[in-house]
Design a protein around this motif. Structure first.
Motif, short mmCIF file in Angstrom:
data_model
loop_
_atom_site.label_atom_id
_atom_site.label_comp_id
_atom_site.label_asym_id
_atom_site.label_seq_id
_atom_site.Cartn_x
_atom_site.Cartn_y
_atom_site.Cartn_z
N VAL A 118 0.83 -1.21 0.00
CA VAL A 118 0.00 0.00 0.00
C VAL A 118 0.86 1.25 0.00
O VAL A 118 1.85 1.35 0.74
CB VAL A 118 -0.92 -0.02 1.23
CG1 VAL A 118 -1.60 1.33 1.42
CG2 VAL A 118 -1.96 -1.12 1.08
N ALA A 144 -3.09 5.72 3.36
CA ALA A 144 -4.14 5.39 2.41
C ALA A 144 -5.44 6.11 2.74
O ALA A 144 -5.65 6.58 3.87
CB ALA A 144 -4.37 3.88 2.39
N ASP A 191 -3.41 5.83 -1.80
CA ASP A 191 -4.21 4.75 -2.39
C ASP A 191 -5.59 4.71 -1.75
O ASP A 191 -5.75 4.90 -0.53
CB ASP A 191 -3.54 3.40 -2.14
CG ASP A 191 -2.35 3.13 -3.04
OD1 ASP A 191 -2.09 3.96 -3.94
OD2 ASP A 191 -1.67 2.10 -2.84
N HIS A 251 -7.61 0.93 -5.25
CA HIS A 251 -6.32 0.32 -5.58
C HIS A 251 -6.19 -1.04 -4.90
O HIS A 251 -5.64 -1.98 -5.49
CB HIS A 251 -5.16 1.21 -5.10
CG HIS A 251 -5.12 2.56 -5.74
ND1 HIS A 251 -5.88 3.63 -5.28
CD2 HIS A 251 -4.41 3.02 -6.81
CE1 HIS A 251 -5.64 4.69 -6.03
NE2 HIS A 251 -4.75 4.35 -6.97
#
Length: 357
Positions: A169, A196, A173, A245
């Protein structure tokens, strides 16, 4: 010593007096200060896993998320001493196989599953034995509490390994987390700490509120979708414009697994960390042609290599990650059966920890 023993699937655990653990030359015996109660314990208690030749035997002492202090040290242990505070992984490696030597001790070719097989009785007990302790036991920073480590258990380390190591990650994202039990909430907090943008999905308001507190930017209550927006992947696509993602199934139901795959963007990554129930028996139908067409990656994650625990412990010590925020209930050993039964009705939230043994 006192321990909680699985005498019959789905029935209350028997609180019994059992012999203290034998000490192997390569092992240590740990006085348990705290042990998390995990949905994997629930699977074992229910007798799940026969479809994968992984059913926990009757007579087993359950519990696989312990933290404590070393009480006895085997004669061949070099790096640990009596009195050291340690975290104990549930997926124990023997340290010398190809996987262990290459940093993948969580999938050791000759490993043990703490609390799930007769050779390694679990930690719903006053003491637990840790084999190959130099390889497996992780010494704790003084400021990291036993409760925080019990919250790490299998769920937090599994989520960390899944997001940081398996899915890679990156900051910015979009990540969807399907199922906000203890495992899903751990994934929410970790993904947020990694930078994220997190979408938390559940059918209950309370865990979604916890997800927001732990860093989720958006929440989706699948039980409240009406009108045109009746499907979870559609709502997630409307939030992200092109899908996520990374998407995580932290529950293990056919519906959540499919929703996770369906909400991905082109070249996205689905991460499976939730185990299936008796309804799926380890098998879930997925759109293979679409996965192939859009270059989608599917990965699994189980625990974390013991050799990488220091990454996680450093982040906890620095305050970047706070697993203790997931702890919602502290119980006695006698209460474990009731808490497992509550999981059958999804009537728990966050992480519950045994602190009175």
């Amino acid at each position: 010593m006192r321990a909680a023993v699985l005498e019959a699937y789905g029935e209350p655990l028997s609180i019994e007096s059992v012999d203290p653990p034998d000490l192997a030359p390569h092992g240590v015996v740990v006085d348990v200060d705290a042990c998390g109660i995990c949905r994997s314990d629930w699977h074992a208690w229910q007798g799940h896993g026969e479809w994968a030749d992984d059913q926990v035997p009757l007579g087993q002492v359950l519990g696989h998320e312990p933290a404590g202090r070393i009480a006895r040290v085997g004669e061949r242990v070099d790096t640990l001493d009596e009195g050291d505070r340690v975290a104990v992984p549930f997926n124990l490696g023997e340290g010398s196989c190809y996987q262990c030597r290459n940093g993948h001790g969580n999938v050791c070719e000759d490993g043990y599953a703490l609390g799930f097989e007769s050779s390694v009785p679990g930690a719903f007990a006053e003491q637990v034995h840790v084999p190959h302790a130099d390889f497996n036991a992780a010494t704790l920073p003084e400021d990291v509490s036993a409760e925080a480590v019990a919250a790490l258990g299998c769920r937090y380390v599994t989520a960390f390994h899944a997001l940081a190591h398996r899915a890679g990650v990156d900051a910015g994202d979009w990540i969807a987390v399907h199922g906000c039990g203890g495992l899903g909430l751990a994934a929410v907090q970790i993904a947020s700490a990694l930078g994220a943008r997190v979408i938390a999905v559940d059918v209950r308001d309370e865990p979604l509120a916890m997800a927001t507190d732990l860093g989720a930017e958006e929440t989706v209550n699948g039980a409240e979708l009406e009108g045109e927006a009746t499907d979870v992947p559609g709502v997630i696509e409307s939030i992200t414009e092109t899908g996520t993602h990374v998407s995580v199934d932290a529950l293990g139901r056919a519906e959540t697994c499919r929703n996770s795959v369906d909400c991905l963007r082109i070249r996205g990554t689905h991460v499976q960390i939730g185990l299936t129930t008796a309804a799926e028996k380890g098998e879930v139908s997925l759109p293979i042609d679409e996965l192939t067409r859009w270059d989608v990656t599917v990965v699994g994650s189980r625990g974390m290599p013991p050799s990488r625990y220091d990454e996680l412990l450093r982040m906890i010590d620095a305050g970047t990650l706070e697993p203790e925020r997931l702890v919602t209930n502290r119980v006695r050993l006698e209460d474990v059966s009731d808490r497992l039964a509550a999981m059958s009705e999804y009537d728990t939230r966050g992480v519950e920890v045994v602190t009175e043994l």
